[in-house]
Design a protein around this motif. Structure first.
Motif, PDB file in Angstrom:
ATOM      1  N   LYS A 130       0.834  -1.206   0.000  1.00  0.00           N
ATOM      2  CA  LYS A 130       0.000   0.000   0.000  1.00  0.00           C
ATOM      3  C   LYS A 130       0.871   1.260   0.000  1.00  0.00           C
ATOM      4  N   GLY A 131       2.109   1.099  -0.446  1.00  0.00           N
ATOM      5  CA  GLY A 131       2.986   2.254  -0.638  1.00  0.00           C
ATOM      6  C   GLY A 131       3.617   2.812   0.611  1.00  0.00           C
ATOM      7  N   ALA A 132       3.676   2.051   1.685  1.00  0.00           N
ATOM      8  CA  ALA A 132       4.232   2.571   2.941  1.00  0.00           C
ATOM      9  C   ALA A 132       5.228   1.580   3.524  1.00  0.00           C
ATOM     10  N   ASN A 133       6.419   1.523   2.940  1.00  0.00           N
ATOM     11  CA  ASN A 133       7.449   0.634   3.469  1.00  0.00           C
ATOM     12  C   ASN A 133       7.913   1.098   4.840  1.00  0.00           C
ATOM     13  N   ILE A 134       8.602   0.217   5.546  1.00  0.00           N
ATOM     14  CA  ILE A 134       9.004   0.500   6.919  1.00  0.00           C
ATOM     15  C   ILE A 134      10.163   1.490   6.996  1.00  0.00           C
ATOM     16  N   GLN A 135      10.719   1.861   5.836  1.00  0.00           N
ATOM     17  CA  GLN A 135      11.730   2.914   5.774  1.00  0.00           C
ATOM     18  C   GLN A 135      11.228   3.968   4.797  1.00  0.00           C
ATOM     19  N   ASN A 152       9.771   3.861   9.703  1.00  0.00           N
ATOM     20  CA  ASN A 152       8.415   4.210   9.292  1.00  0.00           C
ATOM     21  C   ASN A 152       7.471   3.063   9.654  1.00  0.00           C
ATOM     22  N   PHE A 153       7.464   2.695  10.941  1.00  0.00           N
ATOM     23  CA  PHE A 153       6.768   1.495  11.388  1.00  0.00           C
ATOM     24  C   PHE A 153       5.329   1.733  11.857  1.00  0.00           C
ATOM     25  N   ARG A 207       0.373  -0.998  10.300  1.00  0.00           N
ATOM     26  CA  ARG A 207      -0.552  -1.538  11.297  1.00  0.00           C
ATOM     27  C   ARG A 207      -1.431  -2.632  10.697  1.00  0.00           C
ATOM     28  N   ALA A 208      -1.877  -2.416   9.457  1.00  0.00           N
ATOM     29  CA  ALA A 208      -2.693  -3.433   8.796  1.00  0.00           C
ATOM     30  C   ALA A 208      -1.882  -4.701   8.557  1.00  0.00           C
ATOM     31  N   ALA A 209      -0.634  -4.539   8.149  1.00  0.00           N
ATOM     32  CA  ALA A 209       0.228  -5.702   7.936  1.00  0.00           C
ATOM     33  C   ALA A 209       0.471  -6.436   9.247  1.00  0.00           C
ATOM     34  N   ALA A 210       0.706  -5.688  10.316  1.00  0.00           N
ATOM     35  CA  ALA A 210       0.918  -6.306  11.629  1.00  0.00           C
ATOM     36  C   ALA A 210      -0.350  -7.020  12.099  1.00  0.00           C
ATOM     37  N   GLY A 211      -1.506  -6.444  11.811  1.00  0.00           N
ATOM     38  CA  GLY A 211      -2.762  -7.101  12.163  1.00  0.00           C
ATOM     39  C   GLY A 211      -2.917  -8.435  11.455  1.00  0.00           C
ATOM     40  N   THR A 236       4.527   0.821  17.872  1.00  0.00           N
ATOM     41  CA  THR A 236       4.920   2.097  18.468  1.00  0.00           C
ATOM     42  C   THR A 236       6.245   1.953  19.207  1.00  0.00           C
ATOM     43  N   GLU A 237       6.377   0.879  19.958  1.00  0.00           N
ATOM     44  CA  GLU A 237       7.635   0.593  20.653  1.00  0.00           C
ATOM     45  C   GLU A 237       8.767   0.376  19.644  1.00  0.00           C
ATOM     46  N   LEU A 238       8.471  -0.355  18.565  1.00  0.00           N
ATOM     47  CA  LEU A 238       9.470  -0.617  17.538  1.00  0.00           C
ATOM     48  C   LEU A 238       9.927   0.680  16.887  1.00  0.00           C
ATOM     49  N   GLN A 239       8.995   1.576  16.603  1.00  0.00           N
ATOM     50  CA  GLN A 239       9.348   2.849  15.999  1.00  0.00           C
ATOM     51  C   GLN A 239      10.306   3.640  16.902  1.00  0.00           C
ATOM     52  N   SER A 240       9.980   3.681  18.193  1.00  0.00           N
ATOM     53  CA  SER A 240      10.820   4.422  19.128  1.00  0.00           C
ATOM     54  C   SER A 240      12.231   3.832  19.215  1.00  0.00           C
ATOM     55  N   GLN A 241      12.299   2.500  19.316  1.00  0.00           N
ATOM     56  CA  GLN A 241      13.603   1.853  19.427  1.00  0.00           C
ATOM     57  C   GLN A 241      14.416   2.010  18.132  1.00  0.00           C
ATOM     58  N   ALA A 242      13.742   1.887  16.989  1.00  0.00           N
ATOM     59  CA  ALA A 242      14.435   2.033  15.702  1.00  0.00           C
ATOM     60  C   ALA A 242      14.988   3.451  15.551  1.00  0.00           C
ATOM     61  N   GLU A 243      14.216   4.448  16.005  1.00  0.00           N
ATOM     62  CA  GLU A 243      14.691   5.836  15.934  1.00  0.00           C
ATOM     63  C   GLU A 243      15.942   6.014  16.790  1.00  0.00           C
ATOM     64  N   ASN A 244      15.965   5.390  17.961  1.00  0.00           N
ATOM     65  CA  ASN A 244      17.129   5.487  18.834  1.00  0.00           C
ATOM     66  C   ASN A 244      18.346   4.795  18.217  1.00  0.00           C
ATOM     67  N   LEU A 245      18.113   3.615  17.620  1.00  0.00           N
ATOM     68  CA  LEU A 245      19.219   2.845  17.049  1.00  0.00           C
ATOM     69  C   LEU A 245      19.833   3.513  15.828  1.00  0.00           C
ATOM     70  N   THR A 246      19.043   4.323  15.129  1.00  0.00           N
ATOM     71  CA  THR A 246      19.527   4.924  13.890  1.00  0.00           C
ATOM     72  C   THR A 246      19.976   6.376  14.064  1.00  0.00           C
TER      73      THR A 246
END
Length: 445
Positions: A232-237, A244-245, A251-255, A434-444
């Motif tokens: 749907k045009g919204a990759n995780i980066q 971009n998680f 969210r739909a993919a995670a569901g 949401t947790e993944l987004q926060s951690q990924a932002e910190n790691l990068t």
């Protein structure tokens, strides 16, 4: 030569190079990526050739690859040493993952041994550029038959640093007999809603069979999430390279992945998933990499009694989405900084992409063919295994594998895959993303 054994044996090699494998499994050293002897040759006027001056000057080339690519490297060694008498090509092939290749190159450099050519997982390209002095490459150096559409996958920014050699996409394998017994039309697996409907039918019709198994280890969790969200045009980066998680698509993919997890325990590794699917017949549908298809089909042929017709489908899109599979695999990177070493390393690189070498590799491990002439030579393979044919049309829609910047960016794929595993085990999808987004932002950072 590859000895094509049962599915249980070949999957160790087939899954090792699927996503990028920077934390991939160990590989059985007796298994090789060429199904037959292959001849490497740089015979096209558009393929790079070292100057006479450099060919005379350079006496040693050093190449670092993963163990499963050792025979391919040997074909290049044989060509170069025959074409340039007096030249010795040294191959280091002890690494079994792409991260280990980086570590090997760094260790050799510390010991005063430079590396001229290496194999790089797509997700580790920034490491090669920033830390290992990867050299810029010009697409015009490649032979005319190389499919230039693949070069996008080897770029960092706008510059080409790796020439894709083995390119994979995620797929669903399915037991056609089981789907038929459950009244499932394989065409219904095209989107996530259809997959869930099919899983419900299988669960009802085939007690004791787990409808679907999507492994999360070896970065497959991130790969599946990224590919499904990207439909749907919204990759995780995002376009700026940032995490971009938390998009609606993610969210739909995670569901969807959470629902898949509700049907039963999901395998940790792709190897386990393939064994459960192909040998134990505990599952009807399994997530895999396309490079496991030919080994799986050949393995099933050898099973004889008890074998089943193997179907292959793309990873499903979200309802209303379109196929944009995220590419996995690796490319060849020139590290030599000396002009003459660079010229000779580039000629070696081009020889490893000779049509016969590419074709022989695809015959054993069904990667997408990166050379047009090689693809033409593979017509008999595609006639034998028509399941592969539709995937060759995905080249124009391939999405570059994400590579994460920052001092700890390399930890993101494994962390993301672990979070996907949590979602599939019952964790709340939105909160986990949401947790993944926060951690990924910190790691990068």
């Amino acid at each position: 030569m590859v000895r094509l054994l049962t599915l249980a044996a070949v999957v160790f090699m087939a899954t090792a190079c699927g996503v990028g494998g920077s934390s991939g499994p160990s590989v059985n050293s007796s298994l090789r990526p060429t199904a037959r002897p292959a001849t490497a040759a740089v015979d096209d006027v558009n393929g790079a050739r070292a100057s006479t001056q450099c060919a005379t000057k350079v006496k040693t080339l050093r190449m670092t690859v993963s163990g499963p690519l050792n025979d391919t490297a040997k074909s290049g060694k044989a060509y170069m040493e025959k074409a340039h008498p007096g030249l010795t090509v040294e191959i280091t092939s002890t690494a079994t993952t792409y991260t280990q290749i980086v570590q090997q190159i760094s260790a050799d450099a510390s010991a005063g041994r430079t590396t001229d050519l290496a194999v790089a997982g797509f997700d580790l390209l920034p490491t090669f550029v920033q830390q290992l002095d990867a050299q810029e490459l010009a697409p015009r150096l490649l032979r005319a038959s190389y499919d230039q559409r693949f070069t996008t996958l080897g770029k960092v920014g706008k510059q080409l640093y790796a020439v894709p050699q083995q390119v994979s996409v995620p797929v669903l394998l399915y037991n056609s007999d089981m789907l038929a017994k459950a009244g499932v039309d394989p065409k219904s697996l095209a989107d996530t809603a259809g997959v869930i409907a099919a899983a419900d039918k299988i669960k009802s019709a085939l007690p004791g069979v787990q409808p679907i198994d999507l492994p999360t280890g070896d970065q497959f969790g991130q790969w599946f999430l990224n590919t499904i969200a990207g439909s749907k045009g919204a990759n995780i980066q995002n376009a700026e390279g940032r995490p971009n998680f938390t998009t609606d698509a993610a969210r739909a993919a995670a569901g969807f992945l959470a629902k898949v997890g509700s049907y039963g325990p999901q395998s940790k590794t792709p190897t386990d998933a393939l064994v459960r699917f192909g040998l134990s017949k505990q599952t009807a549908i399994a997530g895999a990499s396309i490079n496991s298809v030919v080994p799986g089909l050949r393995g099933l042929e050898q099973q004889g009694k008890g074998a089943f017709p193997l179907g292959v489908a793309p990873i499903p899109v979200l309802p209303g989405g379109t196929q944009h599979p995220v590419a996995g695999g690796n490319g060849l990177v020139v590290l030599a900084t000396d002009r003459c070493q660079n010229e000779m390393a580039t000629e070696l690189m081009v020889s490893l992409l000779a049509p016969d070498v590419v074709a022989a590799g695809v015959e054993a491990l069904s990667y997408l063919p990166v050379d047009i002439e090689a693809a033409n030579r593979l017509v008999p393979l595609y006639q034998q295994f028509p399941q592969l044919v539709p995937f060759n049309a995905t080249v124009d829609s391939l999405v570059r594998a994400p590579y994460w910047t920052g001092t700890r960016g390399g930890e993101v794929p494994a962390f993301a895959s672990d979070e996907v595993q949590k979602i599939m085990m019952g964790a709340d999808p939105a909160a986990t993303l949401t947790e993944l987004q926060s951690q990924a932002e910190n790691l990068t950072q």
